[in-house]
Design a protein around this motif. Structure first.
Motif, short mmCIF file in Angstrom:
data_model
loop_
_atom_site.label_atom_id
_atom_site.label_comp_id
_atom_site.label_asym_id
_atom_site.label_seq_id
_atom_site.Cartn_x
_atom_site.Cartn_y
_atom_site.Cartn_z
N LEU A 145 0.83 -1.20 0.00
CA LEU A 145 0.00 0.00 0.00
C LEU A 145 0.87 1.26 0.00
O LEU A 145 2.00 1.25 0.49
CB LEU A 145 -0.91 0.01 1.23
CG LEU A 145 -1.89 -1.15 1.36
CD1 LEU A 145 -2.71 -1.03 2.64
CD2 LEU A 145 -2.81 -1.23 0.14
N PRO A 146 0.34 2.37 -0.55
CA PRO A 146 1.14 3.61 -0.60
C PRO A 146 1.39 4.22 0.77
O PRO A 146 2.43 4.84 0.99
CB PRO A 146 0.32 4.53 -1.50
CG PRO A 146 -1.06 4.00 -1.45
CD PRO A 146 -0.94 2.52 -1.28
N TRP A 147 0.43 4.10 1.67
CA TRP A 147 0.65 4.54 3.04
C TRP A 147 -0.34 3.86 3.97
O TRP A 147 -1.39 3.37 3.55
CB TRP A 147 0.56 6.07 3.18
CG TRP A 147 -0.77 6.70 2.84
CD1 TRP A 147 -1.94 6.61 3.55
CD2 TRP A 147 -1.05 7.52 1.70
NE1 TRP A 147 -2.93 7.33 2.94
CE2 TRP A 147 -2.42 7.91 1.80
CE3 TRP A 147 -0.30 7.99 0.62
CZ2 TRP A 147 -3.03 8.72 0.85
CZ3 TRP A 147 -0.92 8.79 -0.32
CH2 TRP A 147 -2.26 9.14 -0.20
N ILE A 148 0.03 3.81 5.25
CA ILE A 148 -0.78 3.14 6.26
C ILE A 148 -0.76 3.99 7.51
O ILE A 148 0.30 4.47 7.94
CB ILE A 148 -0.21 1.76 6.63
CG1 ILE A 148 0.02 0.92 5.37
CG2 ILE A 148 -1.11 1.03 7.60
CD1 ILE A 148 1.01 -0.21 5.61
N GLU A 149 -1.92 4.17 8.12
CA GLU A 149 -2.00 4.82 9.43
C GLU A 149 -2.29 3.76 10.48
O GLU A 149 -3.16 2.91 10.30
CB GLU A 149 -3.10 5.88 9.44
CG GLU A 149 -2.68 7.20 8.83
CD GLU A 149 -3.70 8.29 9.09
OE1 GLU A 149 -3.34 9.30 9.72
OE2 GLU A 149 -4.87 8.12 8.68
N THR A 150 -1.54 3.80 11.55
CA THR A 150 -1.73 2.85 12.63
C THR A 150 -1.46 3.53 13.95
O THR A 150 -1.14 4.72 13.98
CB THR A 150 -0.81 1.61 12.43
OG1 THR A 150 -1.13 0.64 13.42
CG2 THR A 150 0.65 2.01 12.53
N ARG A 151 -1.58 2.78 15.03
CA ARG A 151 -1.33 3.33 16.36
C ARG A 151 -0.27 2.50 17.05
O ARG A 151 -0.35 1.28 17.13
CB ARG A 151 -2.62 3.29 17.21
CG ARG A 151 -3.77 4.12 16.66
CD ARG A 151 -3.61 5.59 16.97
NE ARG A 151 -3.79 5.89 18.38
CZ ARG A 151 -3.70 7.11 18.89
NH1 ARG A 151 -3.43 8.15 18.09
NH2 ARG A 151 -3.86 7.31 20.17
N THR A 155 -0.36 8.11 16.86
CA THR A 155 -0.58 7.79 15.46
C THR A 155 0.76 7.71 14.73
O THR A 155 1.62 8.58 14.88
CB THR A 155 -1.46 8.85 14.79
OG1 THR A 155 -2.73 8.89 15.46
CG2 THR A 155 -1.68 8.53 13.32
N THR A 156 0.92 6.66 13.94
CA THR A 156 2.11 6.48 13.12
C THR A 156 1.67 6.33 11.67
O THR A 156 0.77 5.54 11.36
CB THR A 156 2.92 5.25 13.55
OG1 THR A 156 3.38 5.44 14.89
CG2 THR A 156 4.10 5.02 12.63
N LEU A 157 2.31 7.10 10.80
CA LEU A 157 2.03 7.05 9.37
C LEU A 157 3.23 6.40 8.69
O LEU A 157 4.34 6.93 8.72
CB LEU A 157 1.80 8.45 8.82
CG LEU A 157 1.54 8.59 7.32
CD1 LEU A 157 0.22 7.93 6.93
CD2 LEU A 157 1.56 10.05 6.90
N ILE A 158 3.02 5.24 8.07
CA ILE A 158 4.06 4.53 7.34
C ILE A 158 3.91 4.89 5.86
O ILE A 158 2.88 4.64 5.25
CB ILE A 158 3.94 3.00 7.55
CG1 ILE A 158 4.06 2.68 9.04
CG2 ILE A 158 5.01 2.27 6.75
CD1 ILE A 158 3.71 1.25 9.38
N VAL A 159 4.94 5.50 5.30
CA VAL A 159 4.85 6.12 3.98
C VAL A 159 5.69 5.36 2.96
O VAL A 159 6.90 5.18 3.15
CB VAL A 159 5.31 7.59 4.03
CG1 VAL A 159 5.26 8.22 2.64
CG2 VAL A 159 4.45 8.38 5.01
N ASN A 160 5.06 4.91 1.88
CA ASN A 160 5.76 4.28 0.77
C ASN A 160 5.35 4.90 -0.57
O ASN A 160 5.61 4.30 -1.62
CB ASN A 160 5.49 2.78 0.75
CG ASN A 160 6.23 2.05 1.86
OD1 ASN A 160 7.45 2.05 1.91
ND2 ASN A 160 5.48 1.45 2.78
N ASP A 161 4.73 6.05 -0.54
CA ASP A 161 4.30 6.74 -1.76
C ASP A 161 5.33 7.81 -2.11
O ASP A 161 5.59 8.71 -1.30
CB ASP A 161 2.93 7.38 -1.54
CG ASP A 161 2.47 8.16 -2.76
OD1 ASP A 161 2.05 7.53 -3.73
OD2 ASP A 161 2.57 9.41 -2.74
N PRO A 162 5.95 7.76 -3.30
CA PRO A 162 6.99 8.73 -3.65
C PRO A 162 6.54 10.18 -3.58
O PRO A 162 7.31 11.05 -3.16
CB PRO A 162 7.38 8.33 -5.08
CG PRO A 162 7.09 6.85 -5.13
CD PRO A 162 5.85 6.68 -4.31
#
Length: 472
Positions: free
Chosen positions: A46-52, A57-64
């Motif tokens: 996925l391009p990004w994921i929000e989790t806790r 809140t943590t945002l994991i970013v894989n979208d250029p």
């Protein structure tokens, strides 16, 4: 996406993405043991994921596009993450990796002239000399060669190169065991402590790091002695003082430049982390190439041809695209810095080119992870395979600037990227021109995230002479 030519490719060891979310206890255990084992399938698809995590809140970013937004377009809103600083600042204090604000700006400005591409290329001859001297250690008449822990050897080699190029050989550890000292420092100091996860105050001692402070004190003592000796030389009109990195920093010591403590921190940063990243990538490169005979044969032919022509080492990085591509592919699979941690200073809104938007709240931890980004299904074909052809000149334009981040991006992009690439190509060419590296029954590395992506259990490899005469 980078194309793969359909050949069977070696898939080096890496954690399999989780398919079931971990429990809170599993998260703690995994983060403390090896954070690379934490990430699930969505992080690679996925391009990004929000989790806790731990109530935040943590945002994991894989979208250029989003990576560009965070690291470049709105970088002032994303300072260093608190947990990252809790881990690194006790080691590096106000070194370039951990300094912020005016201290970072002054340090970056002071060091920039040393690491321009033109200046970095001026180090090529010293890199060659140190690599050749180090390669002599592998010389043997035994046809079975030698078995060496390549991860330790590459740490020592890159230290010798750094010490000669940036410090004119004047930084020497009392016991001579730089590789062991760096390993001890990172093992005890470069890992997350449970108190970091709980964001406990910095003054609270981290029991997991107590043993590392002895090594840290030793490093700082060596740095201070080196600084004092160079200061004395600089005040002696008869002394021939080298115009290296150390002299440059001491030249700007004072109210308008860097304090003595800041200079010490930056020297320690380059000793403890600057060569460590290149060393790990060199180790992984030799390991992956050992499993890829066609890649190895192409590299050897390229190296032999360039060296037979007597090319100046400053030209090797441009004339050895296969060697450079193998190193860059190892950087993709095993990025020395597997995560880039930021924290939103204020509320922010990102709008992608496809119209999709994302609201990022103040205090959100933003994780840009080269580890998952470089293995992401949206950006790479056969992402777990070792395929240096991705980085050959005819394919490089297919790789987006923000899908490949071995040196980061934006204002805090690695200042030594050109230095490291040139160093790696020269070291690999020297070593592979004379020797072949192969795995043994004990070669079972496992990537572990400490300060860098390290081969857990070491990296024993057999080193045999190739039997090719060295060009005169």
């Amino acid at each position: 996406m980078a194309a793969v030519d359909g050949l069977d490719r070696f898939e080096p060891p890496a954690p399999v993405p989780r398919t079931v979310p971990p429990s809170r206890l599993e998260i703690i255990r995994t983060v403390l043991r090896n954070p690379l084992e934490l990430w699930g399938e969505p992080s690679y698809t996925l391009p990004w994921i929000e989790t806790r995590f731990f109530g935040r809140t943590t945002l994991i970013v894989n979208d250029p596009e989003l990576i560009r937004h965070v690291l470049v377009e709105n970088s002032t809103n994303y300072p260093m993450d608190e947990i990252r600083q809790l881990v690194l600042r006790p080691i590096l204090r106000d070194g370039l990796l951990t300094a912020e604000g005016d201290v970072w700006k002054r340090s970056r400005k002071a060091m920039a002239p040393v690491f321009t591409p033109r200046h970095a290329r001026g180090f090529a001859r010293q890199m060659l000399e140190q690599s050749e001297a180090f390669a002599d250690r592998y010389a043997t008449t035994d046809p079975d060669g030698l078995v060496r822990d390549i991860s330790v050897d590459m740490t020592e080699l890159t230290y010798l190169i750094l010490a000669d190029t940036l410090f004119s050989g004047e930084i020497v550890a009392d016991n001579g065991d730089i590789a062991g000292d760096v390993e001890a420092l990172l093992h005890h100091m470069g890992r997350i402590d449970v108190l970091d996860l709980l964001r406990a105050p910095r003054w609270l001692p981290r029991l997991s790091r107590i043993r590392g402070y002895r090594v840290l004190r030793k490093f700082r003592s060596v740095v201070r002695k080196t600084m004092d000796a160079r200061r004395s030389a600089m005040t002696d009109t008869r002394a021939n003082v080298p115009r290296d990195f150390l002299t440059l920093l001491l030249d700007i010591e004072g109210p308008q430049g860097l304090t003595s403590a800041e200079i010490e921190d930056n020297i320690l940063t380059f000793i403890g982390a600057g060569h460590e990243t290149t060393a790990r990538a060199l180790s992984w490169t030799l390991y992956c190439v050992a499993h890829s005979p066609a890649v190895r044969d192409g590299m050897e032919a390229e190296i032999d041809g360039v060296l037979a022509e007597g090319a100046d080492p400053v030209e090797w990085i441009d004339r050895m695209p296969r060697v450079r591509a193998a190193f860059e592919e190892a950087l993709r699979l095993y990025p020395p810095a597997p995560s880039i941690n930021r924290q939103a200073f204020a509320d922010d809104r990102f709008v992608a080119s496809n119209g999709k938007s994302l609201d990022i709240r103040k205090g959100t931890t933003v994780l840009i992870m080269p580890w998952t980004l470089h293995r992401h299904a949206l950006h790479w074909e056969n992402p777990r395979a070792f395929d240096p052809s991705r980085f050959l000149p005819e394919n490089r334009e297919r790789i987006g600037r923000f899908q490949y981040l071995p040196f980061g991006a934006g204002p805090r992009v690695c200042i030594g990227a050109t230095f490291a690439l040139q160093e790696a190509v020269i070291a690999l060419a020297v070593l592979m021109q004379r020797f072949r590296f192969s795995v043994t029954n004990e070669t079972r590395p496992w990537p572990v995230q400490k300060l860098t992506t390290q081969p857990g259990g070491g990296l024993p490899m057999r080193v045999r002479p190739r039997g090719v005469a060295t060009p005169q």
